[in-house]
Design a protein around this motif. Structure first.
Motif, PDB file in Angstrom:
ATOM      1  N   ALA A  13       0.837  -1.197   0.000  1.00  0.00           N
ATOM      2  CA  ALA A  13       0.000   0.000   0.000  1.00  0.00           C
ATOM      3  C   ALA A  13       0.871   1.245   0.000  1.00  0.00           C
ATOM      4  CB  ALA A  13      -0.919   0.009   1.220  1.00  0.00           C
ATOM      5  N   VAL A  14       0.314   2.323  -0.538  1.00  0.00           N
ATOM      6  CA  VAL A  14       0.975   3.628  -0.467  1.00  0.00           C
ATOM      7  C   VAL A  14       0.151   4.520   0.449  1.00  0.00           C
ATOM      8  CG1 VAL A  14       2.079   3.497  -2.718  1.00  0.00           C
ATOM      9  CG2 VAL A  14      -0.221   4.430  -2.549  1.00  0.00           C
ATOM     10  N   ILE A  15       0.837   5.446   1.091  1.00  0.00           N
ATOM     11  CA  ILE A  15       0.202   6.343   2.051  1.00  0.00           C
ATOM     12  C   ILE A  15       0.143   7.736   1.445  1.00  0.00           C
ATOM     13  CG2 ILE A  15       0.363   7.315   4.369  1.00  0.00           C
ATOM     14  CD1 ILE A  15       1.970   4.744   5.075  1.00  0.00           C
ATOM     15  N   VAL A  16      -1.061   8.251   1.322  1.00  0.00           N
ATOM     16  CA  VAL A  16      -1.288   9.553   0.688  1.00  0.00           C
ATOM     17  C   VAL A  16      -1.682  10.557   1.763  1.00  0.00           C
ATOM     18  CG1 VAL A  16      -2.612  10.819  -1.033  1.00  0.00           C
ATOM     19  CG2 VAL A  16      -2.007   8.427  -1.445  1.00  0.00           C
ATOM     20  N   LYS A  17      -0.935  11.668   1.812  1.00  0.00           N
ATOM     21  CA  LYS A  17      -1.179  12.687   2.834  1.00  0.00           C
ATOM     22  C   LYS A  17      -1.375  14.053   2.187  1.00  0.00           C
ATOM     23  CE  LYS A  17       2.524  10.895   3.934  1.00  0.00           C
ATOM     24  NZ  LYS A  17       3.884  10.548   4.345  1.00  0.00           N
ATOM     25  N   ASN A  18      -1.951  14.946   2.947  1.00  0.00           N
ATOM     26  CA  ASN A  18      -2.045  16.338   2.523  1.00  0.00           C
ATOM     27  C   ASN A  18      -0.765  17.038   2.975  1.00  0.00           C
ATOM     28  OD1 ASN A  18      -2.892  18.860   1.689  1.00  0.00           O
ATOM     29  ND2 ASN A  18      -4.154  19.218   3.506  1.00  0.00           N
ATOM     30  N   GLU A  19       0.109  17.350   2.002  1.00  0.00           N
ATOM     31  CA  GLU A  19       1.416  17.923   2.314  1.00  0.00           C
ATOM     32  C   GLU A  19       1.622  19.228   1.556  1.00  0.00           C
ATOM     33  OE1 GLU A  19       4.345  14.204   2.700  1.00  0.00           O
ATOM     34  OE2 GLU A  19       3.193  14.180   0.841  1.00  0.00           O
ATOM     35  N   ARG A  20       2.421  20.103   2.120  1.00  0.00           N
ATOM     36  CA  ARG A  20       2.758  21.356   1.456  1.00  0.00           C
ATOM     37  C   ARG A  20       4.268  21.573   1.544  1.00  0.00           C
ATOM     38  NH1 ARG A  20      -0.169  26.195   0.921  1.00  0.00           N
ATOM     39  NH2 ARG A  20      -2.024  24.860   1.046  1.00  0.00           N
ATOM     40  N   VAL A  21       4.923  21.591   0.383  1.00  0.00           N
ATOM     41  CA  VAL A  21       6.366  21.834   0.342  1.00  0.00           C
ATOM     42  C   VAL A  21       6.618  23.334   0.456  1.00  0.00           C
ATOM     43  CG1 VAL A  21       8.466  21.603  -1.028  1.00  0.00           C
ATOM     44  CG2 VAL A  21       6.757  19.772  -1.057  1.00  0.00           C
ATOM     45  N   ILE A  22       7.572  23.709   1.302  1.00  0.00           N
ATOM     46  CA  ILE A  22       7.926  25.114   1.514  1.00  0.00           C
ATOM     47  C   ILE A  22       9.285  25.370   0.866  1.00  0.00           C
ATOM     48  CG2 ILE A  22       8.174  26.959   3.195  1.00  0.00           C
ATOM     49  CD1 ILE A  22       5.436  25.596   3.205  1.00  0.00           C
ATOM     50  N   ASN A  23       9.312  26.254  -0.127  1.00  0.00           N
ATOM     51  CA  ASN A  23      10.539  26.570  -0.859  1.00  0.00           C
ATOM     52  C   ASN A  23      11.165  27.872  -0.356  1.00  0.00           C
ATOM     53  OD1 ASN A  23      10.200  24.318  -2.571  1.00  0.00           O
ATOM     54  ND2 ASN A  23       8.821  25.493  -3.891  1.00  0.00           N
ATOM     55  N   ALA A  24      12.451  28.016  -0.626  1.00  0.00           N
ATOM     56  CA  ALA A  24      13.156  29.253  -0.276  1.00  0.00           C
ATOM     57  C   ALA A  24      12.828  30.326  -1.317  1.00  0.00           C
ATOM     58  CB  ALA A  24      14.656  29.005  -0.229  1.00  0.00           C
ATOM     59  N   PRO A  25      12.418  31.522  -0.899  1.00  0.00           N
ATOM     60  CA  PRO A  25      12.074  32.581  -1.859  1.00  0.00           C
ATOM     61  C   PRO A  25      13.296  33.220  -2.511  1.00  0.00           C
ATOM     62  CG  PRO A  25      11.904  33.419   0.364  1.00  0.00           C
ATOM     63  CD  PRO A  25      12.221  31.962   0.490  1.00  0.00           C
TER      64      PRO A  25
ATOM     65  N   VAL B  58      -1.151  27.787  11.629  1.00  0.00           N
ATOM     66  CA  VAL B  58      -1.117  28.654  10.450  1.00  0.00           C
ATOM     67  C   VAL B  58      -0.415  29.960  10.816  1.00  0.00           C
ATOM     68  CG1 VAL B  58      -2.508  29.857   8.722  1.00  0.00           C
ATOM     69  CG2 VAL B  58      -3.251  27.636   9.587  1.00  0.00           C
ATOM     70  N   ASN B  59       0.443  30.442   9.908  1.00  0.00           N
ATOM     71  CA  ASN B  59       1.197  31.694  10.069  1.00  0.00           C
ATOM     72  C   ASN B  59       2.292  31.612  11.129  1.00  0.00           C
ATOM     73  OD1 ASN B  59      -0.256  33.072   8.051  1.00  0.00           O
ATOM     74  ND2 ASN B  59      -1.874  33.619   9.515  1.00  0.00           N
ATOM     75  N   ALA B  60       2.645  30.414  11.554  1.00  0.00           N
ATOM     76  CA  ALA B  60       3.774  30.273  12.478  1.00  0.00           C
ATOM     77  C   ALA B  60       5.077  30.482  11.701  1.00  0.00           C
ATOM     78  CB  ALA B  60       3.762  28.891  13.116  1.00  0.00           C
TER      79      ALA B  60
ATOM     80  N   PHE C 155       6.535  32.046   6.695  1.00  0.00           N
ATOM     81  CA  PHE C 155       5.513  31.626   7.646  1.00  0.00           C
ATOM     82  C   PHE C 155       4.738  30.423   7.104  1.00  0.00           C
ATOM     83  CE2 PHE C 155       6.418  36.064   8.326  1.00  0.00           C
ATOM     84  CZ  PHE C 155       6.511  36.168   9.703  1.00  0.00           C
ATOM     85  N   SER C 156       4.167  29.668   8.009  1.00  0.00           N
ATOM     86  CA  SER C 156       3.457  28.443   7.634  1.00  0.00           C
ATOM     87  C   SER C 156       2.113  28.761   6.975  1.00  0.00           C
ATOM     88  CB  SER C 156       3.222  27.570   8.874  1.00  0.00           C
ATOM     89  OG  SER C 156       2.442  26.450   8.543  1.00  0.00           O
ATOM     90  N   PRO C 157       1.842  28.176   5.797  1.00  0.00           N
ATOM     91  CA  PRO C 157       0.553  28.409   5.134  1.00  0.00           C
ATOM     92  C   PRO C 157      -0.565  27.510   5.660  1.00  0.00           C
ATOM     93  CG  PRO C 157       1.929  27.037   3.758  1.00  0.00           C
ATOM     94  CD  PRO C 157       2.751  27.371   4.967  1.00  0.00           C
ATOM     95  N   MET C 158      -0.214  26.515   6.495  1.00  0.00           N
ATOM     96  CA  MET C 158      -1.212  25.576   7.013  1.00  0.00           C
ATOM     97  C   MET C 158      -0.731  24.998   8.336  1.00  0.00           C
ATOM     98  SD  MET C 158      -0.477  22.270   4.526  1.00  0.00           S
ATOM     99  CE  MET C 158      -1.229  21.045   5.603  1.00  0.00           C
ATOM    100  N   ALA C 159      -1.656  24.411   9.062  1.00  0.00           N
ATOM    101  CA  ALA C 159      -1.299  23.736  10.313  1.00  0.00           C
ATOM    102  C   ALA C 159      -0.850  22.312  10.000  1.00  0.00           C
ATOM    103  CB  ALA C 159      -2.488  23.720  11.259  1.00  0.00           C
TER     104      ALA C 159
ATOM    105  N   MET D 160      11.607  22.434   3.441  1.00  0.00           N
ATOM    106  CA  MET D 160      10.877  21.546   4.341  1.00  0.00           C
ATOM    107  C   MET D 160       9.479  21.337   3.790  1.00  0.00           C
ATOM    108  SD  MET D 160       9.828  24.119   7.492  1.00  0.00           S
ATOM    109  CE  MET D 160      11.517  24.431   7.968  1.00  0.00           C
ATOM    110  N   LYS D 161       8.698  20.569   4.508  1.00  0.00           N
ATOM    111  CA  LYS D 161       7.291  20.424   4.160  1.00  0.00           C
ATOM    112  C   LYS D 161       6.470  20.344   5.439  1.00  0.00           C
ATOM    113  CE  LYS D 161       7.385  15.359   3.669  1.00  0.00           C
ATOM    114  NZ  LYS D 161       7.240  14.230   2.719  1.00  0.00           N
ATOM    115  N   ILE D 162       5.188  20.653   5.286  1.00  0.00           N
ATOM    116  CA  ILE D 162       4.254  20.556   6.400  1.00  0.00           C
ATOM    117  C   ILE D 162       3.256  19.454   6.063  1.00  0.00           C
ATOM    118  CG2 ILE D 162       2.546  21.767   7.794  1.00  0.00           C
ATOM    119  CD1 ILE D 162       3.953  24.354   7.041  1.00  0.00           C
ATOM    120  N   VAL D 163       3.091  18.517   6.987  1.00  0.00           N
ATOM    121  CA  VAL D 163       2.210  17.370   6.775  1.00  0.00           C
ATOM    122  C   VAL D 163       0.976  17.518   7.657  1.00  0.00           C
ATOM    123  CG1 VAL D 163       2.033  14.861   6.775  1.00  0.00           C
ATOM    124  CG2 VAL D 163       4.245  15.952   6.348  1.00  0.00           C
TER     125      VAL D 163
END
Length: 361
Positions: free
Chosen positions: A67-79, A96-98, A164-168, A218-221
């Motif tokens: 099985a594969v595990i699918v998550k809601n993830e957001r990759v954070i890139n350097a601007p 959010v916004n941390a 800052f974090s776009p999501m929790a 990094m990413k936020i999961v």
């Protein structure tokens, strides 16, 4: 005279040997008895494990699958290009916004601006502590210094950027490239071959201190939900039903609900609430899906025997083995739920000591 001396010497030798023999017997006899007692105890101990008392048991019918595990993830890139200054650590939960990290484009310039700001703040503090005699002059000086501090802050913002974090969610530095493929919106398009082609990635938490523009940092999961997409081509499953999924690698069990079933793609999609920490960086895993749970009288699988095509067990009764036909309802690697045996029946484990000795009687 010589003969008498020989006889006397001979009688002493005989007496000495007799004493030695009696002494050896006194030592060997208890040792022999002790050895026999230990042997009997060992046999009884082994025989005890050969008898199983039939009792209530549970057997779970499972499907073993990849099985594969699918998550809601957001990759954070350097601007921008520069040096990363982390403000969080791996595994930390953020809102959010941390603030996550800073990208410093010019480290030397930043240090210079920070020293100048510290000096301005120190002057401002000293002026505010001065007496009322120089109140008007102090107010003018305070206003000028505050303007200088704001100007320095603006220059500092040009040198470093705070992200800052776009999501929790939970912080992870394990960015493997599947974040854009294994997303909840694309779960329905995954098929049997897709699951086989996805590679299991490690869970190493590393990041590069010096980055380029748009490089992943990094990413936020999302730790609240995930989906398990398993290869399926077997027993019937029902959409909407709850199923337990085991992850043997982590000795973990989670409660899921079957959301989608595809006979053409041969996949089953299970939704999970409250993501276990062990799965936050997991991409692919061997799973065991518990399809049904059977309760009843159980015996070890090693107790099942076949007598002319009839499955059954051997009961130990009155020093003899009695064959008892049974109907196997369900079984796993260790235990079987059967009909035909009563609670408390003494079942002989096949290939045990008692079975080996008494089956010939």
């Amino acid at each position: 005279m010589v003969k008498g001396m020989k006889r006397k010497t001979y009688s002493k030798v005989v007496e000495l040997r007799s004493r030695k023999i009696r002494k050896k017997r006194r030592i060997l006899l208890p040792l022999t008895v002790l050895f026999l007692c230990l042997a009997v105890l060992c046999i009884l101990e082994c025989a005890r494990d050969d008898i199983y008392i039939a009792k209530e048991s549970t057997v779970k019918e499972i499907i073993s699958s990849e099985a594969v595990i699918v998550k809601n993830e957001r990759v954070i890139n350097a601007p921008a290009e520069g040096k990363i200054e982390l403000m969080v650590k791996a595994g930390e939960r953020v809102r959010v916004n941390a603030p996550l990290f800073k990208v410093v484009a010019d480290v030397d310039k930043k240090q210079l601006l920070e020293r100048e700001m510290d000096e301005l703040k120190r002057k401002l503090e000293n002026i505010k502590k001065a007496g009322n005699d120089l109140k008007l002059q102090n107010e003018a000086a305070i206003e000028m210094i505050e303007k200088s501090i704001k100007l320095q802050e603006k220059k500092l913002q040009e040198v470093e950027s705070t992200i800052f974090s776009p999501m929790a969610g939970v912080i992870s530095f394990n960015v493997d490239g599947y974040e854009y493929l294994l997303v909840p919106e694309k779960v329905s398009s995954l098929d049997y071959e897709d699951i086989e082609n996805i590679k299991a990635t490690g869970s190493e938490q590393t990041f590069q201190e010096i980055v380029k523009t748009n490089q992943a940092v990094m990413k936020i999961v999302d730790s609240l939900t995930l989906e398990v997409v398993a290869k399926w081509d077997g027993p019937n499953l029902k959409i909407g039903e709850k199923y337990t999924i085991r992850f043997p690698e982590h000795d973990l069990e989670i409660k899921t609900r079957l959301r989608e079933l595809s006979e053409t793609k041969k996949t089953a999609v299970f939704s999970v609430q409250e993501v276990p920490f062990e799965l936050l960086d997991k991409r692919k895993s061997r799973v065991e899906i518990v399809v049904r749970t059977h309760n009843g009288i159980g015996v070890p699988v090693s107790a099942l025997v076949d007598d002319k095509g009839q499955e059954g067990v051997l009961l130990f009764f009155d020093g003899k083995l009695i064959f008892k036909p049974v109907k196997v309802i369900a079984k796993d690697d260790k235990n079987a739920i059967v009909e035909g045996v009563k609670l408390g029946d003494r079942v002989v484990v096949k290939r045990g000591l008692i079975w080996s000795l008494l089956r010939r009687i």
